[in-house]
Scaffold this motif. Structure first.
Motif, short mmCIF file in Angstrom:
data_model
loop_
_atom_site.label_atom_id
_atom_site.label_comp_id
_atom_site.label_asym_id
_atom_site.label_seq_id
_atom_site.Cartn_x
_atom_site.Cartn_y
_atom_site.Cartn_z
N LEU A 173 -1.99 -0.97 -11.64
CA LEU A 173 -2.64 -0.46 -10.43
C LEU A 173 -3.85 0.37 -10.82
O LEU A 173 -3.75 1.23 -11.71
CB LEU A 173 -1.67 0.40 -9.62
CG LEU A 173 -0.29 -0.18 -9.31
CD1 LEU A 173 0.54 0.83 -8.52
CD2 LEU A 173 -0.40 -1.49 -8.56
N GLY A 232 -11.17 -2.68 0.10
CA GLY A 232 -11.55 -1.32 0.44
C GLY A 232 -12.18 -1.28 1.81
O GLY A 232 -12.09 -2.25 2.59
N PRO A 258 0.81 -1.21 0.00
CA PRO A 258 0.00 0.00 0.00
C PRO A 258 0.85 1.27 0.00
O PRO A 258 0.49 2.27 -0.65
CB PRO A 258 -0.82 -0.14 1.29
CG PRO A 258 -0.94 -1.60 1.50
CD PRO A 258 0.39 -2.16 1.05
N GLU A 278 -9.80 -0.49 -4.12
CA GLU A 278 -8.54 -0.45 -4.86
C GLU A 278 -8.40 -1.79 -5.59
O GLU A 278 -8.97 -2.79 -5.17
CB GLU A 278 -7.37 -0.26 -3.91
CG GLU A 278 -7.46 0.98 -3.06
CD GLU A 278 -6.57 0.91 -1.81
OE1 GLU A 278 -6.50 1.93 -1.10
OE2 GLU A 278 -5.98 -0.15 -1.55
N GLU A 279 -7.59 -1.79 -6.66
CA GLU A 279 -7.50 -3.03 -7.44
C GLU A 279 -6.15 -3.16 -8.13
O GLU A 279 -5.61 -2.17 -8.64
CB GLU A 279 -8.62 -3.07 -8.48
CG GLU A 279 -8.71 -4.37 -9.25
CD GLU A 279 -9.99 -4.47 -10.07
OE1 GLU A 279 -10.37 -5.60 -10.42
OE2 GLU A 279 -10.63 -3.43 -10.35
N THR A 280 -5.63 -4.38 -8.15
CA THR A 280 -4.46 -4.69 -8.98
C THR A 280 -4.85 -5.72 -10.03
O THR A 280 -5.73 -6.56 -9.81
CB THR A 280 -3.29 -5.26 -8.15
OG1 THR A 280 -3.74 -6.41 -7.42
CG2 THR A 280 -2.74 -4.21 -7.19
N PRO A 300 -6.08 2.78 -8.80
CA PRO A 300 -6.45 3.45 -7.56
C PRO A 300 -7.86 4.04 -7.61
O PRO A 300 -8.51 4.20 -6.57
CB PRO A 300 -5.40 4.55 -7.44
CG PRO A 300 -5.00 4.84 -8.86
CD PRO A 300 -5.09 3.53 -9.58
N LYS A 301 -8.31 4.36 -8.83
CA LYS A 301 -9.64 4.93 -9.03
C LYS A 301 -9.94 4.92 -10.52
O LYS A 301 -9.06 4.66 -11.34
CB LYS A 301 -9.72 6.37 -8.48
CG LYS A 301 -8.75 7.34 -9.16
CD LYS A 301 -8.86 8.73 -8.56
CE LYS A 301 -7.85 9.69 -9.20
NZ LYS A 301 -7.96 11.05 -8.64
N TYR A 349 -5.12 -0.24 1.06
CA TYR A 349 -5.59 -1.59 1.34
C TYR A 349 -4.81 -2.72 0.63
O TYR A 349 -4.34 -3.64 1.29
CB TYR A 349 -7.08 -1.71 0.97
CG TYR A 349 -7.96 -0.77 1.76
CD1 TYR A 349 -8.41 -1.10 3.04
CD2 TYR A 349 -8.35 0.47 1.23
CE1 TYR A 349 -9.22 -0.23 3.77
CE2 TYR A 349 -9.15 1.34 1.95
CZ TYR A 349 -9.59 0.98 3.22
OH TYR A 349 -10.36 1.84 3.94
N ASP A 389 -14.91 3.42 -7.11
CA ASP A 389 -14.03 4.28 -6.32
C ASP A 389 -14.78 5.22 -5.38
O ASP A 389 -14.18 6.13 -4.80
CB ASP A 389 -13.11 5.09 -7.24
CG ASP A 389 -13.84 5.95 -8.26
OD1 ASP A 389 -15.07 6.14 -8.12
OD2 ASP A 389 -13.19 6.42 -9.21
N TRP A 405 -1.74 3.94 -1.68
CA TRP A 405 -3.12 3.77 -1.25
C TRP A 405 -3.17 3.08 0.10
O TRP A 405 -2.20 3.13 0.85
CB TRP A 405 -3.94 3.06 -2.33
CG TRP A 405 -3.45 1.70 -2.79
CD1 TRP A 405 -2.75 0.77 -2.08
CD2 TRP A 405 -3.66 1.11 -4.08
NE1 TRP A 405 -2.51 -0.36 -2.83
CE2 TRP A 405 -3.06 -0.18 -4.06
CE3 TRP A 405 -4.30 1.53 -5.24
CZ2 TRP A 405 -3.08 -1.04 -5.17
CZ3 TRP A 405 -4.32 0.67 -6.34
CH2 TRP A 405 -3.72 -0.58 -6.30
#
Length: 266
Positions: free
Chosen positions: A223, A247, A21, A185-187, A225-226, A28, A174, A26
């Motif tokens: 990544l 999240g 993070p 959040e997402e990868t 983030p939004k 989470y 987001d 970010w």
């Protein structure tokens, strides 16, 4: 120009990807990737984070949360068969010892209390579904959906055939605005088959304060983030990705881009 949203592996052996993070900027989601030769091992304390170990490929002996799960992993490529995984709660430790060449993903997010037991998530435990129509068809495997026990983590695999779109129509998650939308959040950990192929991913917001189009090659992480985050892979090259989301609330409620909402009615 280098993008802060694109993480490339540091070599082809050992601990090749480390997304925390703090590094992502970010709160989470964490994501790590280990490439292990037979006999090599990786091990970590989970501390205040829960973990989902996903055998992307290969077989490893997994010890986690005080349990020995034996040989885990039945596929030699992410493009064949279902994943084999192990959930590890916070406040414990895990160790993976490769029995074949192994690619191991370590998905992590905050542990709320660490009270859940470690458990194997076998190929028979995961559900699969087909989403989309036409050139928007993709194949989804739910490893750790919101219906499964976890504190924060959501984990899913997707295979997108060559020439198709995915994570499409463009959607975002987001805003902490339930029941309409959740903040996650997402990868994306990407693989291509054959590996010399490529795909594209766009990450953008309504006001275009964030608007990047990323070249996706085999083994990279993007990544999110939004914003919206659709993917498209070129003809002849199938795209695999492993999603990790987390999240403030463990639920996936997304918002489609209004100008592309009509596509959902086709």
């Amino acid at each position: 120009m280098k993008s802060d949203l694109l993480v490339k592996p540091s070599g082809n052996e050992g601990w090749t990807i480390n997304v925390t993070p703090e590094l992502a900027g970010w709160t989470y989601v964490g994501f790590d990737l280990h490439h292990l030769a037979p006999g090599e091992s990786a091990h970590h304390q989970t501390d205040d984070r829960e973990v989902c170990l996903v055998l992307i490929s290969g077989t490893a002996r997994i010890e986690a949360g005080g349990q020995d799960f034996g040989s885990v992993g039945t596929r030699m490529s992410p493009f064949e068969g279902k994943p084999d995984s192990v959930y590890v709660p916070g406040g414990s430790e895990w160790k993976a010892t490769a029995e074949t060449a192994v690619t191991l993903a370590v998905c992590s997010a905050p542990s709320l209390n660490g009270g859940l037991p470690a458990r194997r998530i076998s190929p028979d435990d995961v559900g699969q579904e087909v989403r989309g129509k036409g050139t928007n068809v993709r194949y989804v495997t739910n490893i750790l959906p919101e219906t499964a026990l976890a504190d924060s983590l959501l984990v899913v695999e997707v295979i997108t055939p060559g020439g198709h779109t995915s994570s499409y129509p463009p959607h975002k998650h987001d805003q902490d605005n339930l029941p309409h939308e959740s903040a996650l959040e997402e990868t994306y950990y990407h693989r291509l088959n054959p590996p010399q192929g490529f795909a594209f991913q766009r990450v953008y917001t309504d006001d275009r304060s964030l608007d990047e189009t990323l070249l996706v090659e085999d083994g990279v992480v993007t990544l999110v983030p939004k914003g919206y985050h659709p993917c498209a892979t070129i003809h002849g090259y199938d795209l695999y990705y492993l999603n990790v989301m987390a999240g403030p609330k463990r639920t996936w409620k997304f918002h489609n881009a209004p100008e592309h909402e009509w596509l959902t009615k086709l």
